[in-house]
Design a protein around this motif. Structure first.
Motif, mmCIF file in Angstrom:
data_model
loop_
_atom_site.group_PDB
_atom_site.id
_atom_site.type_symbol
_atom_site.label_atom_id
_atom_site.label_comp_id
_atom_site.label_asym_id
_atom_site.label_seq_id
_atom_site.Cartn_x
_atom_site.Cartn_y
_atom_site.Cartn_z
ATOM 1 N N GLU A 1 -1.608 -8.747 -0.844
ATOM 2 C CA GLU A 1 -0.856 -9.153 0.346
ATOM 3 C C GLU A 1 -1.662 -8.941 1.627
ATOM 4 O O GLU A 1 -1.453 -9.649 2.605
ATOM 5 N N LEU A 2 -2.558 -7.933 1.606
ATOM 6 C CA LEU A 2 -3.352 -7.690 2.811
ATOM 7 C C LEU A 2 -4.190 -8.912 3.129
ATOM 8 O O LEU A 2 -4.299 -9.333 4.281
ATOM 9 N N SER B 1 -1.968 -11.833 4.093
ATOM 10 C CA SER B 1 -1.548 -11.649 5.466
ATOM 11 C C SER B 1 -2.667 -12.051 6.426
ATOM 12 O O SER B 1 -2.434 -12.717 7.436
ATOM 13 N N PHE C 1 5.704 -9.225 4.862
ATOM 14 C CA PHE C 1 5.746 -8.945 3.432
ATOM 15 C C PHE C 1 6.614 -7.731 3.137
ATOM 16 O O PHE C 1 6.829 -6.870 3.988
ATOM 17 N N ASN D 1 5.856 -5.146 1.348
ATOM 18 C CA ASN D 1 5.137 -3.887 1.549
ATOM 19 C C ASN D 1 4.430 -3.855 2.909
ATOM 20 O O ASN D 1 3.515 -3.081 3.115
ATOM 21 N N ALA E 1 2.080 -4.987 4.347
ATOM 22 C CA ALA E 1 0.705 -5.477 4.378
ATOM 23 C C ALA E 1 0.036 -5.239 5.725
ATOM 24 O O ALA E 1 -0.644 -6.094 6.266
ATOM 25 N N LEU E 2 0.241 -4.053 6.288
ATOM 26 C CA LEU E 2 -0.488 -3.711 7.517
ATOM 27 C C LEU E 2 -1.927 -3.374 7.141
ATOM 28 O O LEU E 2 -2.173 -2.802 6.092
#
Ligand SMILES: Nc1ncnc2c1ncn2[C@@H]1O[C@H](COP(=O)(O)OP(=O)(O)OP(=O)(O)O)[C@@H](O)[C@H]1O
Ligand SMILES: [Mg+2]
Lengths: 285, 355
Positions: A176-177, A180, B81, B83, B85-86
């Motif tokens: 997801e990172l 994103s 997201f 979670n 997603a930082l």
């Protein structure tokens, strides 16, 4: 819980640790001390442990031009060669290992897991069995007595493990990172460079350290492939003392200390990441 | 501006199709909630809109332009997201300004946009912190901040609250809703929590097994569920269902106990599933006989679990204090006009407009 048996347990454990350390490190330490002794002191009986009057003569001699003329091997050159080989092959391994590791961790292609497993298995066939075939191969393509040849060879040997370490650590980074980042406007390459790689630093450092140390201290392949003196590496230099200075242990000690120095520095500065990197790889994969 | 139109969206993973032709039109500024049980394809649909999944068939259009082949960054959407997603190695300010930096905006513009977003989300004091130094709710807000600095056409949320504890969830729910009222950005919000869906949505899309089961405003779905599935999914406690049969225009259950007139004209003797909500029944002198199995007072309301003679469970909620105790024999009646009627085979509603 009862305190006493636990303390006892720790004391025992520490004692065993200390004994093992001494057992392993004593010869190393003795050689280190020898590098500060004079030829006369080394020859005398009974053997002295601490140098009576510490001197840097052995180090000076290794680096002095007059010494080199007499003894064939040019230590500054050996060190330069070793650094060249270790650093260039580390850069190559890190570059391709990162790209390959990323692909294994993130992209879907047929046979991915099979190939990744195969990479690891390929490491089991290294070593003595490959010496002669490699020699033949390298002479066929005219790279037998060449630093570049050794750089390529070490890179090929180092890539599987580096790829594997990097791939397993990249798998731990939530996808997801990157998704994103891509929504935020990053290209695949930007998301890899700006988001994924900074988070994979421990694995990258581990892979680099692992490879650098391996390449720096490799002996077998270097010794059969490199022929001319100006191409030799520090490990060959160390081995050649066997013939050259049977009695002049102070030179052996000084050379060994110099050769060990980069490795110690690497571990000293990378230790923090090293354990983290290996652990990250160990959780999964 | 940000209307979204989905036409016949299909998505397969290998040979398995997980979205079976989704059609959906979302107006500019609308807050649409995708809701449904786990595995029904909500995330897949949302990720397809974001461009993180390639669809196998169909068209996705934003503001009338088909964007099927665009990469995520060119779709002008932002996504939050589950979670969060930082980016762990970037401060809150860097996280929020990341997209602007990639877009090569001048630093002072980035700063002012980040500050404005931080202001809205009450993050100003946290701008220099790293994600690991934040609480769950704060991380959630940073994730939203990252989305709003970009001022996209569409916000996509994938279960953004499911990692928070119950109390924070309620608070963030209202914050997101308020944010939407303030920014009026088209929002597609995925959740499997029907209460979130009811409280936040302008329109709810109920999904099931890769299909859209029903689309409507929260109250439309509540009052006129199109199927047993929707009726059971929306509302808590869930609607009661009993097998029933039509007898001269009345719906009868069990050994011929009358529940009330059928809301729809049915062939005499036809078997149906009858449904009624827990708040639409009350204890009475006549009606369906049952035994009290459980009494759960919450203060404002009391929830009774009743068991019919056939052993079917029926839930009833009432605001009145209950004088009965467990084991008592009672009778329940359904408020007139509150019966729902579903086909036994298809489980689709036979009632009213949906017929
Ligand atoms: N990468 C994938 N490969 C194969 N199948 C997948 C993949 N991702 C999702 N699926 C399948 O697609 C279906 C829909 O998944 P999806 O994640 O969209 O469900 P969801 O509605 O978001 O569920 P949840 O509420 O649990 O998040 C599931 O049956 C899932 O197993
Ligand atoms: Mg999901």
């Amino acid at each position: 819980m009862n305190e006493q048996p636990r303390t006892l347990y720790w004391i025992m454990l520490s004692l065993i640790g200390i004994v093992i350390s001494i057992y392993v490190l004593f010869p190393v330490f003795w050689l280190f001390l020898a590098s500060f002794k004079t030829q006369a002191e080394l020859a005398q009986l009974p053997i002295s442990f601490w140098p009576a009057s510490p001197t840097l003569d052995a180090y000076k001699a290794l680096f002095s031009p007059t010494h080199q003329k007499g003894q064939l091997l040019d230590w500054p050159q050996l060190i330069g060669n070793s650094f060249f080989i270790a650093i260039s092959s580390t850069v190559i391994v890190l570059f391709f290992g990162t790209l390959a590791g990323y692909s294994f961790a993130r992209l879907n292609f047929p046979g991915r897991d099979l190939i990744l497993g195969g990479l690891l298995i390929s490491r089991m066939f290294q070593g003595a069995a490959l010496l002669l075939p490699t020699y033949r191969l390298m002479s066929m393509i005219g790279l037998q007595d060449s630093l570049i040849g050794l750089v390529l060879l070490y890179s090929a040997f180092g890539l599987p493990f580096a790829t594997w370490i990097i791939a397993s650590s990249l798998r731990e980074i939530p996808k997801e990172l990157e998704e994103s980042a891509m929504i935020d406007g990053a290209s695949r390459l930007q998301s890899m460079v700006l988001v994924v790689l900074p988070l994979a630093t421990p694995a990258l450092i581990t892979a680099a350290m692992w490879h650098f140390v391996g390449a720096w201290s490799e002996f077998a392949f270097a010794s059969i492939l490199l022929e001319s003196n100006e191409n030799k590496t520090v490990t060959i230099g160390l081995a050649s003392f066997v013939e050259l200075f049977t009695l002049e242990f102070q030179y052996v000690g000084a050379a060994a200390t110099i050769v060990a120095l980069p490795i110690m520095l690497v571990f000293f500065f990378g230790q923090r990441y090293f354990t983290r990197g290996l652990l990250a790889g160990a959780v999964k994969g | 501006m940000g209307s979204v139109a989905l036409k016949n969206i299909r998505k397969s993973y290998g040979a398995v199709e997980v979205l079976h032709g989704i059609d959906l039109d979302i107006q500019d500024g609308e807050f649409t909630v995708l809701v449904g049980p786990s595995g029904c394809g909500k995330s897949t649909l949302l990720r397809s809109i974001a461009g993180l999944e390639t669809i196998s068939n169909g068209d996705i259009a934003i503001d009338g332009t088909v964007i099927n082949s665009l990469v995520p960054k060119d779709r002008d959407i932002a996504m939050v997201f589950q979670n969060y997603a930082l980016y762990p190695h970037m401060s809150v300010a860097k996280n929020m300004g990341f997209s602007l930096r990639l877009a090569k905006e001048p630093q002072d513009r980035i700063d002012s946009k980040v500050r404005a977003a931080a202001e809205i989300l009450d993050l100003t004091a946290l701008l220099d912190r790293y994600p690991r130094q934040l609480s769950g709710g704060q991380r959630q807000r940073v994730a939203m901040g990252r989305a709003i600095v970009r001022d996209p056409k569409v916000f996509l949320f994938d279960e953004p609250l499911s990692n928070l504890d119950a109390k924070l969830r309620v608070q963030m729910r209202s914050e997101i809703k308020e944010l939407h009222q303030r920014l009026k950005t088209t929002t597609i919000y995925v959740t499997h929590d029907q209460i979130e869906a009811m409280t936040m949505a302008d329109r709810i899309v109920v999904m099931r097994g890769g299909h859209v089961e029903q689309i409507g405003t929260p109250l439309e779905l509540y009052d006129n569920p199109a199927s047993v599935f929707v009726a059971g999914f929306i509302g808590s406690p869930a609607m009661n269902f009993l097998p029933a049969r039509n007898s001269d225009g009345s719906l009868q259950v069990g050994k011929g106990e009358n529940l009330g007139p059928s809301p729809v004209s049915l062939r005499n003797g036809r078997e149906v599933i009858v449904g009624f909500r827990p708040e639409d029944i009350r204890l009475s002198d006549g009606g369906l006989p049952a035994k009290v199995a459980l009494i759960e007072p919450t203060g404002a309301e009391t929830q009774l679990t009743l068991r019919t003679t056939e052993g079917n469970g029926v839930i009833m909620t009432t605001r009145e204090r209950i004088a009965h105790s467990v084991g008592d024999a009672v009778h329940v009646a359904v408020t007139p006009g509150k019966l729902h009627c579903f086909d036994t085979e298809t489980e689709l509603s036979l009632t009213g407009s949906v017929q």
